[in-house]
Each structure stands twice: as structure tokens, then as C-alpha cells.
Design an enzyme around this catalytic site. Structure first.
Site, PDB file in Angstrom:
ATOM      1  N   HIS A 166     -24.836  27.543  66.095  1.00 59.62           N
ATOM      2  CA  HIS A 166     -24.128  27.501  64.808  1.00 59.62           C
ATOM      3  C   HIS A 166     -23.346  28.784  64.627  1.00 59.62           C
ATOM      4  O   HIS A 166     -23.678  29.835  65.204  1.00 59.62           O
ATOM      5  CB  HIS A 166     -25.105  27.287  63.640  1.00 59.62           C
ATOM      6  CG  HIS A 166     -25.864  28.519  63.242  1.00 59.62           C
ATOM      7  ND1 HIS A 166     -25.416  29.395  62.280  1.00 59.62           N
ATOM      8  CD2 HIS A 166     -27.047  29.023  63.667  1.00 59.62           C
ATOM      9  CE1 HIS A 166     -26.293  30.369  62.122  1.00 59.62           C
ATOM     10  NE2 HIS A 166     -27.293  30.172  62.962  1.00 59.62           N
ATOM     11  N   CYS A 167     -22.277  28.687  63.849  1.00 57.04           N
ATOM     12  CA  CYS A 167     -21.505  29.874  63.474  1.00 57.04           C
ATOM     13  C   CYS A 167     -21.695  30.072  61.980  1.00 57.04           C
ATOM     14  O   CYS A 167     -22.676  29.621  61.402  1.00 57.04           O
ATOM     15  CB  CYS A 167     -20.042  29.703  63.854  1.00 57.04           C
ATOM     16  SG  CYS A 167     -19.235  28.299  63.048  1.00 57.04           S
ATOM     17  N   ALA A 168     -20.759  30.730  61.326  1.00 52.60           N
ATOM     18  CA  ALA A 168     -20.932  31.050  59.907  1.00 52.60           C
ATOM     19  C   ALA A 168     -20.910  29.803  59.028  1.00 52.60           C
ATOM     20  O   ALA A 168     -21.542  29.775  57.966  1.00 52.60           O
ATOM     21  CB  ALA A 168     -19.844  32.019  59.455  1.00 52.60           C
ATOM     22  N   ARG A 188     -20.413  26.228  60.631  1.00 55.93           N
ATOM     23  CA  ARG A 188     -20.483  24.944  61.345  1.00 55.93           C
ATOM     24  C   ARG A 188     -21.678  24.861  62.288  1.00 55.93           C
ATOM     25  O   ARG A 188     -22.033  25.845  62.945  1.00 55.93           O
ATOM     26  CB  ARG A 188     -19.203  24.732  62.163  1.00 55.93           C
ATOM     27  CG  ARG A 188     -17.974  24.417  61.332  1.00 55.93           C
ATOM     28  CD  ARG A 188     -16.700  24.688  62.111  1.00 55.93           C
ATOM     29  NE  ARG A 188     -16.421  26.128  62.177  1.00 55.93           N
ATOM     30  CZ  ARG A 188     -15.489  26.669  62.948  1.00 55.93           C
ATOM     31  NH1 ARG A 188     -14.755  25.906  63.729  1.00 55.93           N
ATOM     32  NH2 ARG A 188     -15.302  27.963  62.946  1.00 55.93           N
TER      33      ARG A 188
END
Length: 462
Positions: free
Chosen positions: A25-27, A29
Site C-alpha cells: 500500500h502507499c499513502a 491506495r
């Protein structure tokens, strides 16, 4: 729809576990690499509550959840696909099951497992540097310390000093990971605790620097090479961060959670935990001074047994001041020969485990840890093996005490400081080298024998 249900719905609509290679995961998504794109029901996923959209990019199916929420869904999603976001140490903590001393030690040891390789490497670097930069060794080659290029010394300092200078950062990173915090926040918090503006605890202990004074009475130093203060600060801060996750709105999570977590962690570390340990250091210094005056080898027996605990607690820096004072006054260091017995005893205990164990994994950890301890770096042996197993650590304490007793009886005196174990032989070229070797062999053999007979069964595992 709660986060666990949302994670389960996402899993079902991306084709189930068999269709997933990995997930990150990113910030904002959740990023899933799928095996077969055709099995993903994009429309069903985008219709899920809290999902703001989705798209494919560079082989990843990216589901837009937003800041804050993506962390929570990710933590629910990973166990569903058979992977863990943390070591699930929460199951070992109060609230789910009564914590025990052994369980607490195991958790403490788990923090050090990822760090052990760099500590072993640093131990080898320190041992080689100690051997190759001593006047006695250089004289064999017809050289003096002045002949060694400054650039070479600086290069070796980078190899030997980096891991220990930033050890709190490594400890905080690993602790955050184990205790369910955000590892990168833990890493940055650890780096803050050793910021260059903070005077080194070693320099303060040696009398070369003064602690910073905040609010007129709080003494603050850096945590360089410290373990327990960074560990305790990281546990408390990771707990605080998890609370922030629950109370901060998802829309503000990316901004507020890292900011507040680091602020609270630094205040806690510098102004509460740090000063407490600084006061403890003063009492320890007075106690060690008293021990060295005891007759009949009693001081060596006691300090040799319990001195290893000072490194675990992280208050051993203050003893540098005592060693320097002894060298300045009489030209001799009476503490080094006693302290080195504890290091060598750790090597003996861990080598016994390495030889006796039936576990290949244990051998892979124990053999290099034993060598590192023999060279004076005991962190891999202590945190990676003996302390986690319990009994071997006690056997190493007994071995260190027996060795310390003989060091006091023989009146061993080092001509310097900073070297122990095998490299420490260079501090005893004053006619005492045979006694130094004998004392360390006694400590090593005692710990080895006790661990072999009483402290370890070949099927015990970490």
C-alpha cells in the site's frame, strides 16, 4: 461496513487468494499484483462502501481508499492472504494473555533478530581494526601508529562506528515493526535520538562533553549505542501511534499521525525516559567504584557476574569516566580485565549452544555471534541467543563472575580501554598477558561447561 469486512470483500472480488501474488500500500491506495486480471471484478470493487475508485497500472491493481483508511484495510487484508503486516506481538502483550518474564525477554530478543547481521559484521570490523592499528602489531611490520594514513583510519571508523552510533535507530525501527507501528516513523524517531546536536552519551560519560540542560534542570544526552532506552521509547511511541490511528479522522491521518507521533516520541524519549536513565547511571557509577575496593576478589566476582546487565540496560557509557580517571591517576585500568570476562563468557555460552544444538538455524546465528563476542561485541550473542533462551545467559553471568574473581585475585591491570576479548590482549603487554589469557579461558570454559551441562538442551529453539 467495517474494515475487516471491506478487506474480505476486496479479496473475494479480486479472485481470491489464488489470484494474488503480493500486496502493498502507499499513502492512499491498496496495491495488489494479480495473476489473472480477468478474474478481477472491477465494478463490484468500485461499488464497495469506502472505495473511491480503482485502476490498473504497471501490473498492479490499485484500489483508492484514501489516507488513514488504507493502512487499516491493509492490516486486515494481509492476514487474509496468509501474510502478516507485523510479527503480531500484540498476542504476547497484556490484554490478550498474561505477560511473563520469559515472554517479555523473547519479545525483546525478537527486536534484535533483524539487526544481528550488522552487529556481527561490526564486531568483526572492530576486532580487525583493534588488532591492525595497535602499536605492538605495527612494530612487527616495522611501522608506528603515525605511519598509518589518516584516510585509512577514517575509513575503518566508518566501518566500525556506524552501526553502533545509529543503533537506537535500528532498535526503534525494529520495535515499531514488531509492535504494530509504522517502521519508517520508528526509524526517524531513532535518528532523532542520536541527532548530532545531542552530546554523545560516551562523551558525557568520559567527561569530554556536558549534557544539554532543558527547563533549567532536565539533563539530555544522545542515545548513541544505547539499547533499552530506545526500545522503551519505541514501545511507548508505537502504542501512541496506534491510538492516533483510531482517533484521527482518515482525511487528516497522513498529516497529523506522523507529526504527533514523532513529537510525542521525542518528548518522551528526551525528557522522561532519558533523564531517568541518566540518574540511574550516577548510582551505577558509585556502586562500581565501591565494588572495586572490596577485598578477596569479591568486587570482581560481583561485577563480572552482573556487569553484562549494564549493556542491556544501556547505562554502561558512564563507566568510561571511571576508566579514564583510573588511567589518568595511576596509568592502569582495573575495570577492563573484569568486564572483559563477561564478554568472553558470552562467547563460551553461545559456542556451547552452537556445537550442541540440533537446529541449523540456531547454528547459523550462534557461531558468528560467538566469534563476535570473543572480539568484544556481545549484542548478537546476548540479544540473539542467550537472553532469549534464558538459562544460557545465567550461565554466562556465572562464567563472567568466576573470571572476574580471578582477574581481581591476579590484580590484572590494563594499559588502556575500549578493547576486550581477543583484541584486548594488546592492553596487557605489560607482563600480564599470560594471566589475562588464563583468566579469560577460565571465564570461557566455565560458561561453556555450565551451558552444555545445565543451560541448554539440543532441541531448544529461540
Amino acid at each position: 461496513m467495517d474494515n475487516k469486512t471491506l478487506a474480505r470483500e476486496i479479496l473475494d472480488n479480486v479472485g481470491g487468494i489464488k489470484n494474488i501474488k503480493s500486496a502493498q500500500h502507499c499513502a492512499t491506495r491498496l496495491r495488489i499484483i494479480t495473476k489473472n486480471q480477468e478474474l478481477v471484478d472491477v465494478k463490484a470493487i468500485e461499488n464497495l462502501d469506502k472505495v473511491k475508485g480503482s485502476f490498473y497500472n504497471s501490473g498492479q491493481y490499485q484500489i483508492i481508499l484514501g489516507t488513514g483508511l488504507v493502512d487499516k484495510v491493509y492490516e486486515e487484508f494481509m492476514p487474509l492472504i496468509g501474510q502478516e503486516t507485523t510479527a503480531k506481538v500484540e498476542d504476547e502483550l497484556p490484554g490478550s494473555e498474561k505477560i511473563t518474564f520469559r515472554r517479555a525477554i523473547r519479545i525483546f530478543g525478537d527486536v534484535f533478530v533483524p539487526i544481528i547481521p550488522v552487529l556481527v559484521a561490526t564486531g568483526l570490523f572492530m576486532g580487525l581494526r583493534g588488532l591492525l592499528t595497535q602499536e605492538a602489531i605495527l612494530s612487527v611490520l616495522g611501522l608506528t601508529p603515525g605511519d598509518v594514513p589518516v584516510q585509512l583510519i577514517q575509513f575503518t571508523q566508518i566501518l566500525t562506528d556506524t552501526a553502533f552510533a545509529f543503533l537506537p535507530a535500528l532498535v526503534a525501527w525494529s520495535t515499531f515493526k514488531i509492535f504494530g507501528g509504522t517502521p519508517i516513523i520508528g526509524l526517524v524517531l531513532g535518528l532523532m535520538l542520536v541527532h548530532s546536536i545531542l552530546p554523545s552519551a560516551y562523551a558525557v560519560g568520559a567527561g569530554e562533553a556536558e549534557p544539554l540542560i532543558f527547563f533549567g534542570f532536565i539533563k539530555v544526552v544522545g542515545y548513541q549505542a544505547s539499547v533499552l532506552p530506545a526500545f522503551m521509547t519505541a514501545i511507548a511511541t508505537a502504542t501512541i501511534e496506534k491510538w492516533f490511528k483510531k482517533v484521527i479522522p482518515d482525511s487528516l491521518d497522513l498529516i497529523l499521525r506522523p507529526f504527533l507521533t514523532l513529537l510525542c516520541g521525542l518528548i518522551l524519549g528526551l525528557f522522561i525516559i532519558g533523564p531517568v536513565f541518566h540518574e540511574v547511571e550516577n548510582y551505577v557509577l558509585a556502586a562500581v567504584k565501591f565494588l572495586l575496593t572490596l577485598p578477596f576478589g569479591l568486587g570482581g566476582l560481583i561485577y563480572g557476574s552482573f556487569g553484562q546487565l549494564l549493556g542491556i540496560i544501556g547505562i554502561h557509557h558512564i563507566l568510561s569516566l571511571l576508566e579514564i580517571n583510573m588511567l589518568a591517576k595511576d596509568g592502569w585500568n582495573l575495570l577492563n580485565p573484569v568486564g572483559t570476562c563477561g564478554n568472553v563468557a558470552q562467547a563460551g555460552a553461545v559456542l556451547a549452544i552452537a556445537v550442541k544444538t540440533a537446529s541449523n538455524k540456531m547454528k547459523q546465528i550462534a557461531y558468528p555471534s560467538a566469534l563476535s563476542a570473543a572480539l568484544g561485541i556481545t549484542e548478537p550473542a546476548v540479544f540473539g541467543v542467550t537472553l532469549r533462551l534464558g538459562k544460557p545467559f545465567i550461565m554466562s553471568m556465572i562464567g563472567g563472575g568466576v573470571g572476574g574473581f580471578f582477574a581481581s585475585i591476579f590484580q590484572l591491570r590494563a594499559t588502556g580501554l575500549g578493547l576486550t576479548g581477543i583484541p584486548g590482549t594488546l592492553l596487557y603487554l605489560n607482563g600480564q598477558l599470560p594471566l589475562y589469557i588464563l583468566t579469560n579461558l577460565i571465564a570461557f570454559a566455565t560458561a561453556f561447561a555450565l551451558t552444555w551441562v545445565f543451560g541448554y538442551k539440543k532441541d531448544d529453539t529461540l
